[in-house]
Design a protein around this motif. Structure first.
Motif, mmCIF file in Angstrom:
data_model
loop_
_atom_site.group_PDB
_atom_site.id
_atom_site.type_symbol
_atom_site.label_atom_id
_atom_site.label_comp_id
_atom_site.label_asym_id
_atom_site.label_seq_id
_atom_site.Cartn_x
_atom_site.Cartn_y
_atom_site.Cartn_z
ATOM 1 N N GLY A 157 0.846 -1.210 0.000
ATOM 2 C CA GLY A 157 0.000 0.000 0.000
ATOM 3 C C GLY A 157 0.868 1.241 0.000
ATOM 4 O O GLY A 157 0.880 2.005 -0.952
ATOM 5 N N GLU A 158 1.594 1.424 1.107
ATOM 6 C CA GLU A 158 2.560 2.523 1.191
ATOM 7 C C GLU A 158 3.843 2.010 1.833
ATOM 8 O O GLU A 158 3.809 1.079 2.651
ATOM 9 N N ARG A 159 4.951 2.639 1.484
ATOM 10 C CA ARG A 159 6.229 2.373 2.150
ATOM 11 C C ARG A 159 6.961 3.702 2.347
ATOM 12 O O ARG A 159 6.699 4.677 1.648
ATOM 13 N N PRO A 160 7.879 3.764 3.319
ATOM 14 C CA PRO A 160 8.611 5.015 3.550
ATOM 15 C C PRO A 160 9.693 5.273 2.493
ATOM 16 O O PRO A 160 10.383 4.335 2.084
ATOM 17 N N ARG A 186 20.907 2.462 6.849
ATOM 18 C CA ARG A 186 19.836 1.503 7.148
ATOM 19 C C ARG A 186 20.234 0.616 8.332
ATOM 20 O O ARG A 186 19.437 0.340 9.228
ATOM 21 N N ALA A 187 21.493 0.180 8.336
ATOM 22 C CA ALA A 187 21.977 -0.647 9.440
ATOM 23 C C ALA A 187 21.953 0.149 10.750
ATOM 24 O O ALA A 187 21.611 -0.374 11.814
ATOM 25 N N PHE A 188 22.282 1.436 10.645
ATOM 26 C CA PHE A 188 22.248 2.315 11.822
ATOM 27 C C PHE A 188 20.840 2.378 12.419
ATOM 28 O O PHE A 188 20.642 2.311 13.640
ATOM 29 N N GLN A 229 9.819 -1.686 9.443
ATOM 30 C CA GLN A 229 9.615 -0.248 9.214
ATOM 31 C C GLN A 229 10.779 0.384 8.449
ATOM 32 O O GLN A 229 10.694 1.548 8.051
ATOM 33 N N LEU A 230 11.883 -0.349 8.235
ATOM 34 C CA LEU A 230 13.064 0.244 7.588
ATOM 35 C C LEU A 230 12.781 0.596 6.128
ATOM 36 O O LEU A 230 12.231 -0.230 5.390
ATOM 37 N N PRO A 231 13.159 1.781 5.690
ATOM 38 C CA PRO A 231 12.909 2.174 4.290
ATOM 39 C C PRO A 231 13.742 1.349 3.305
ATOM 40 O O PRO A 231 14.878 0.980 3.617
ATOM 41 N N GLU A 232 13.138 1.050 2.146
ATOM 42 C CA GLU A 232 13.870 0.449 1.030
ATOM 43 C C GLU A 232 14.323 1.525 0.054
ATOM 44 O O GLU A 232 15.283 1.350 -0.676
ATOM 45 N N ARG A 233 13.577 2.634 0.016
ATOM 46 C CA ARG A 233 13.819 3.689 -0.967
ATOM 47 C C ARG A 233 14.603 4.830 -0.308
ATOM 48 O O ARG A 233 14.181 5.348 0.728
#
Lengths: 558, 558
Positions: free
Chosen positions: B486-489, B507-509, B520-524
């Motif tokens: 639906g939505e992602r960050p 991302r690791a941080f 919840q971690l962003p892919e973009r």
């Protein structure tokens, strides 16, 4: 009054101000605050607001489902200050019924009259008060149910026409949620009868709105000003004008309640202060006189108690000073059953704090809050200025002030003209002055003031001046008819052991140092054995006036 | 809802809660309290409540007798915080008209839109603001009169269609008493438009009742809790939600007002604190950031100021700590134009006072008072528990909470479904949690939250976590469409000087130490030069979403 037709409409939500809302808030937001009820079992009973709230819900179910309480049925309480009484305070109005608190100090015949006048269907009673209630029940035909809470011999109720229930059995297992009805904020929530010295008791019916607004006021900074860091020792009875609003107000802000139940003697009060460390207490002066004597005889650590609200009658300056020395700051408040009761609170104004004026301000009855309008009416019906000098009868107006008395079910409220002005203000029956900054000083009761030649003479001023003479033990001054002046003061004096009668010297004493204006000095004097007193210890001047009228007093004219 | 037919009637007086009542009380009982207005003439202007009250009466006469203001005509103010603005606050609602405060920070076209939408007949304006008003007047056909107060060049008004008056000339010689009309408490008293980031501004119309009840709340102990021993420095503008209710509330209790007029820069604010010694101040965080820098650069004696109410947006912990060190205790409050504005105040609960928990409670938005009911609605419309964990959109209900928006004269109020629930609660657009003891913590705006697979991800949490990395200067996270969830960050990052791009490390941080849950971690990810900002300096995420939709951003998927 309805809004105008072509108006710009407010976009605010229309949310009623109800006791239900206070209950729900107290449970949800201040659920961990406590109601501590004193017992003689070594440990007080502790109940959180959340627990009391759940029990209030169960009580409402019991009253509705088992006892058939509907609509505005009256449910009376004959109870001390305790957690169960707080539960009744919230359950009954929230379900839409009317809480009727019964004053257990009233003479038996008045109690019967009141229960019948209100047509109470249920009485919730503390077991310890059954010896008072049981002999009267047969004269209370409207009472269908008696619910008993706490220790006490139940056998005295045998043969009663009403059904008898145990409070704990009744609420046990009841659902813990209630679909509270939507209420109109002007709907009746609670009632309380005034114990007038003349005529039948008069019922005051509080609305949800009046209780809600009054509770907000109690929590305002210049009122009692408590927070959830406080614990309030509520000595003023819950059967007396809603315990000055404290049970409701504390559920708004999470103030802890310390309830003395029936343990109102100086020794247990001192013990509960030492052990439970309340920060605030509320009571009439008599209670504090006794406590002071107890603390002098048997000192205790009462250092937690820094604020004491005193009302009901004026606190003598000596008592105020004595409490100051103990670190308890006395704050005067004035009110009556008809004023919910908060009328004024004596917090000194900013400019007086820390000055010599401060104590004088604390001795006044206090300052009017924004919701209580006040005016003074003089002997001829004229409005008097707020100059701190002009004494008149105090009239008040506001959203928690009575505008009528209860006249029985299905009857229009009563508005006797000696109690309410034509424009709807309450005539308090108190005579006093108001300072330019809104502080009230009461000087007399209107019925006791002497109306002499279109001016008023304060009977209390004369009494206080007389009682400051070393020969005088007590003195009561009443108005008696006078052909020339309408009324003149009659001084009745109780002499101290060994003192002799010298009215001329007493009269000269009054005139000294401008204590009393010359035209106010009494011409009529008499010595009496003791001042007649009412059941609550106040001067019963009615008796003196009757004795004078009957020619029973030996009068000296000077 | 009407009372039931066969009801026991309350015997309470029916007295409306009106602004008039607050005015009359302030003048009568707190007449010597002061409104101190800052000037650049060496000395502030000092006016007592009694003097301001008399001038309010004269202003009402001028508006009624000379300018023909009738019924619910709108009288607008384009003014700084000063004594004249307080006079308008009381005169206009007390005469039955509607006070419309204009936000002088709005873009010109919005100001014009608002004046036309409200159909303002009169504008009272400070002379210093004429350069703002004059060029717009020709687009405001309903405005018949402009009343100018204070210094400023009047010549810019030459040729205006509206009649121009001098405030002081207009009120001079007017009667000093007014036969105030009997008002319905639900009648409109004042209005204020919200400066929404999207769509037209929306008008909120306060009633006399809502203002009165809100004023009582402001004066309650667990709210701002001021007394007549306080002086409040009101930095929050009177054109912004009634200056958080302070002008009304202070007339109830006699708190002195210190008004900065147009002198809102750090240096004059520091000077007025040192010279006039206020005990309390109210402002948004930005103002206090500037004041802190000023006090660090040029220390002054600001020891009088012990309590600071901060609202509008969250106070950074570092700022709160810095003010604590200066002896100024910051108290968070939350509200919005639609909530009058007092929604919550962050006074720590009794059990936390003096413990490590206290600071954490102070960082929340605060606790709900009895008159503000709250609930959280989850992504699927479900009610969420008050567990301090479950985040949902905050909805509120109460007597000073808006239930609609103003739709123009003679039109029914508007109730857009994204702003009000079916049962009439206000949807605040704020996302947060509520603790079991009723403390609100906001985590995001509803429009910015990322709705991923039926769960919500807080954009603010991701941003704060990213900005705690040493390489990141700023970061904004927005929701972007995603086929599966639906939505992602989408994480947009502004790097510090000299830092290199390593999204995998960032991302690791975020995943470290459980800062952010794995799902919840962003892919973009993308690097941007600067986060786009609105005119008041807030992140303008709308722009980022548009840039993403237009394919203008260079996205890395990891």
């Amino acid at each position: 009054m309805s809004p105008r037709e072509d108006t710009v409409l407010s976009t605010m939500q229309d949310v009623p101000l109800t006791v239900t809302r206070i209950l729900v808030h107290g449970v949800l937001v201040h659920g961990q605050s406590q109601i501590i009820t004193w017992t003689d079992e070594g440990e007080p009973r502790r109940r959180t607001f959340a627990e009391a709230g759940t029990r209030a819900v169960q009580l409402a179910h019991a009253l509705h489902d088992d006892l058939g309480v509907r609509d505005d049925d009256r449910v009376a309480t004959l109870m001390w200050n305790n957690a169960e009484h707080v539960e009744a305070y919230f359950a009954i109005p929230s379900m839409g019924a009317v809480l009727h608190t019964l004053n257990l100090r009233l003479p038996a015949e008045q109690l019967v009259w009141i229960v019948n006048h209100a047509a109470d269907r249920v009485i919730i009673v503390n077991g310890s008060l059954l010896p008072l209630l049981a002999p009267l029940l047969s004269k209370m035909p409207t009472v269908e149910h008696v619910v008993v809470s706490g220790p006490g011999d139940r056998s005295v109720l045998e043969g009663a026409h009403a059904q008898v229930h145990e409070y704990e059995d009744l609420i046990a297992g009841k659902p813990t949620t209630y679909d509270w009805p939507e209420l109109d904020e002007r709907q009746a929530a609670a009632m309380c009868y005034t114990s007038g010295t003349t005529g039948d008791p008069k019922g005051v019916v509080y609305s949800h709105r009046s209780i809600y607004l009054h509770s907000m006021q109690v929590n305002m900074t210049q009122s009692m000003g408590l927070t959830d860091q406080d614990t309030s020792l509520v000595v003023v009875p819950q059967f007396h004008v809603n315990a000055w609003g404290l049970p409701h107000a504390t559920f708004m802000t999470g103030v802890n309640l310390l309830m003395p139940d029936r343990f109102l003697q100086p020794a247990p009060l001192a013990e509960m202060i030492e052990r439970e460390r309340p920060t605030h207490a509320a009571a009439v002066p008599t209670i504090w006189q006794g406590l002071l004597a107890e603390l002098t005889a048997r000192p205790r650590d009462v250092s937690s108690l820094t604020q004491v609200t005193i009302g009901g009658s004026a606190c003598p300056p000596s008592l105020m000073e004595a409490f100051d020395k103990l670190g308890m700051r006395v704050c005067h408040a004035w009110g009556m059953t008809e004023t919910s009761p908060l009328g004024t609170v004596a917090r000194p104004p900013a400019h007086a704090v820390g000055t010599d004026e401060e104590f004088a301000y604390r001795l006044t009855q206090g300052r009017f809050p924004a919701s209580v309008e006040a005016r003074l009416t003089g002997p001829g019906g004229e409005r008097l200025p707020w100059d701190g000098e002009s004494a008149g009868e105090l009239e008040v107006r506001g959203p928690w002030i009575a505008g009528a008395y209860y006249n029985g079910p299905d009857a229009e409220p009563l508005r006797p003209s000696d109690k309410f002005s034509e424009d709807g203000w309450l005539k308090t029956g108190d005579v006093g002055t108001i300072s330019p900054d809104g502080f009230l000083t009461l000087t007399d009761r209107a019925k006791d003031v002497i109306k002499s030649g279109g001016e008023w003479i304060s009977s209390v001023d004369l009494e206080n001046a007389l009682m400051s003479h070393p020969d005088v033990a007590e003195a009561a001054v009443v108005a008696v008819p006078d052909d020339k002046w309408g009324e003149r003061p009659l001084a009745t004096v109780v002499l101290r052991e060994g003192a002799s009668t010298d009215f001329t010297a007493l009269r000269a004493f009054l005139a000294e140092e401008g204590k009393i204006a010359k035209w106010q000095l009494p011409e009529r004097w008499t010595v009496i054995e003791a001042v007649p007193k009412t059941s609550v210890g106040k001067f019963d001047k009615k008796v003196i006036r009757q004795q004078y009228a009957a020619g029973d007093l030996d009068i000296t004219m000077i």
